[in-house]
Design a protein around this motif. Structure first.
Motif, short mmCIF file in Angstrom:
data_model
loop_
_atom_site.label_atom_id
_atom_site.label_comp_id
_atom_site.label_asym_id
_atom_site.label_seq_id
_atom_site.Cartn_x
_atom_site.Cartn_y
_atom_site.Cartn_z
N GLY A 1 29.74 17.99 1.75
CA GLY A 1 28.62 17.79 2.54
C GLY A 1 28.03 16.32 2.25
O GLY A 1 27.59 15.61 3.22
N PHE A 2 27.63 15.79 0.90
CA PHE A 2 26.99 14.74 0.67
C PHE A 2 27.82 13.45 1.28
O PHE A 2 27.48 12.71 1.49
CB PHE A 2 26.81 14.53 -0.75
CG PHE A 2 26.34 13.28 -1.01
CD1 PHE A 2 24.93 13.09 -0.82
CD2 PHE A 2 26.86 12.42 -1.95
CE1 PHE A 2 24.23 12.10 -1.29
CE2 PHE A 2 26.49 11.41 -2.21
CZ PHE A 2 25.19 10.97 -1.73
N THR B 1 27.89 8.84 7.15
CA THR B 1 27.11 8.45 8.27
C THR B 1 26.06 7.71 8.13
O THR B 1 25.81 6.59 8.93
CB THR B 1 26.46 9.78 8.89
OG1 THR B 1 27.63 10.75 9.06
CG2 THR B 1 25.70 9.68 10.10
N PHE B 2 25.47 7.69 7.06
CA PHE B 2 24.37 6.77 6.45
C PHE B 2 24.79 5.25 6.55
O PHE B 2 24.10 4.48 7.00
CB PHE B 2 23.79 7.25 5.35
CG PHE B 2 22.80 6.11 4.58
CD1 PHE B 2 21.64 6.17 5.10
CD2 PHE B 2 23.25 5.35 3.27
CE1 PHE B 2 20.70 5.17 4.26
CE2 PHE B 2 22.40 4.47 2.81
CZ PHE B 2 21.29 4.37 3.33
N SER C 1 33.64 9.32 2.64
CA SER C 1 32.67 8.39 3.09
C SER C 1 33.31 7.11 3.69
O SER C 1 32.68 6.59 4.83
CB SER C 1 31.89 8.02 1.76
OG SER C 1 31.17 9.07 1.26
N PHE D 1 27.24 12.97 4.68
CA PHE D 1 26.12 12.50 5.19
C PHE D 1 26.01 11.05 4.76
O PHE D 1 25.85 10.26 5.38
CB PHE D 1 25.01 13.18 4.28
CG PHE D 1 23.80 12.42 4.15
CD1 PHE D 1 22.79 12.46 5.23
CD2 PHE D 1 23.45 11.64 2.88
CE1 PHE D 1 21.86 11.78 5.29
CE2 PHE D 1 22.18 11.26 2.93
CZ PHE D 1 21.24 11.04 4.03
#
Length: 418
Positions: free
Chosen positions: A164-165, A171-172, A81, A168
């Motif tokens: 995957g999370f 990117t968020f 992340s 995401f």
């Protein structure tokens, strides 16, 4: 003074534990395989399978590996992340950032493929576990490998779901407002997670003792030969990568790899002595600027490459994964080899320079694949320390080459004045 410094070195205690494990396993196999539990303990904690064997040596190595496995998912989430957040910042600086990220992914993927290819040809893991000793286990894992399904892999694999999370969420974070406090909190969490992992790694001698004693006690002294073969294979592969792949990249922009290595020889000695490329990073940046690379390119590419351009780590992880598959006699199909490359393309990023991070990345890869037993990591505890120098040096050289290549192709390289 020297003796005192040696006894404070974790590698010293790991090597001593390996030697003791070999002695116990060879001369006292009954002690190594002595049962301390009535049955093997296995349970699932937040998607992480915790398993502790019932024999004395399995118990020792199992405690260490189970503790390491607890760090897998937090580290994946935090490093991936935050890494994507950093990539977003890099893209804002323009074309050089995008080209750097593309270069990193292409070269590290090539490193993964080369590692898998050479490991597939040399088969260093064959012969560790004899089929007449562990035929049932080999059959079980081979059947699991043969039943591999992409649908099941994506649907039921908690590690892949975390990956995957993380993609995401990273990117968020790039598009949401008021993210500074959230990112700061995640960076603090990452600091404490890695701090905890560093403390757990002090138990590595315990795991090495148990893992080696169990291996030698159950499978015989001959199982040491494949480990030596793995070490030679990894060092040889990294040598090929440096003097063929990186040399060709340097040649494409009018430079020679041997000249560059001679230019940074002092930094290479620092990396060799510390087993980490972090210690020589500032000096490398200064030398690249002195060589002719612009300050802006050096300041962009070297720090980013430290997280995203880990050629040596990629080679080791791919070879270690295939080594463990060979150890257990597991025949991986083409889909699974592609899965290994795909998972490592993500998990190998962002954990450079942290003690034990390579071990955790390897564990997360095996967790994602779910066809190679994580208990096999005990075999690599000792030799992993030996190969950390090769990983760090290859990563270090690779980042220097990437900076020179990008500076040349962006017109940001100027020959220094005589």
């Amino acid at each position: 003074m020297i003796g005192k410094n040696i006894t404070r070195n974790l590698t010293f205690w790991v090597l001593l534990s390996i030697l003791l494990g070999v002695i116990v396993g060879h001369f006292f196999p009954a002690l190594a395989l002595h049962a301390v539990l009535d049955e093997k303990i296995s349970y699932n904690f937040l998607g992480t399978e915790i398993s502790i064997g019932k024999s004395l040596s399995e118990f020792l190595s199992g405690v260490f590996i189970s503790l390491v496995k607890l760090f897998i998912h937090p580290i994946i989430f935090l490093t991936i992340s935050l890494g994507i957040v950093n990539m977003g910042n890099l893209k804002k600086v323009g074309r050089v950032g995008g080209k750097a990220l593309l270069y990193f992914e292409v070269v590290t993927t090539l490193a993964l493929i080369i590692g898998l290819g050479i490991s597939y040809l040399l088969t260093p893991g064959e012969g560790v576990i004899r089929t007449d000793v562990a035929g049932g286990d080999i059959t079980k894992f081979t059947q699991k490998a043969a039943a591999f399904s992409w649908l099941i892999f994506l649907k039921e694999n908690f590690t892949i779901q975390v990956l995957g999370f993380s993609l995401f969420f990273g990117t968020f974070l790039n598009v949401v407002r008021g993210k500074a406090r959230m990112i700061s909190g995640m960076q603090q969490a990452e600091h404490w997670v890695f701090w905890g992992l560093k403390k757990v790694m002090y138990l590595a001698p315990l795991g090495a003792l148990g893992g080696m004693a169990y291996t030698i006690g159950k499978f015989g002294i001959h199982s040491l030969l494949p480990l030596a073969k793995l070490m030679v294979s990894v060092y040889a592969t990294m040598g090929i990568f440096i003097f063929v792949v990186l040399a060709l990249i340097m040649r494409s922009c009018g430079e020679r790899i041997t000249t560059f290595l001679n230019y940074i020889k002092e930094e290479l000695l620092i990396v060799l002595g510390t087993s980490s490329s972090e210690a020589a990073l500032p000096s490398l940046m200064k030398k690249l600027e002195r060589m002719g690379c612009s300050k802006s390119v050096v300041g962009l590419v070297v720090p980013a490459g430290y997280s995203f351009n880990l050629d040596g780590t990629s080679i080791y992880l791919s070879m270690a994964t295939l080594f463990l598959a060979q150890v257990y006699g597991i025949q991986l199909n083409f889909e699974q080899l592609l899965t290994i490359i795909g998972v490592l393309m993500v998990t190998s990023k962002g954990a450079a320079g942290v003690t034990g991070s390579g071990f955790v990345v390897l564990a997360s890869t095996l967790s994602a694949l779910q066809v190679i037993p994580l208990e096999g990591l005990a075999l690599l505890l000792g030799v992993d320390r030996f190969m950390s120098e090769a990983r760090a040096i290859t990563n270090f050289i690779g980042n220097g080459v990437a900076t020179i290549w990008l500076a040349k192709h962006e017109g940001e390289f100027h020959q220094p004045e005589a």
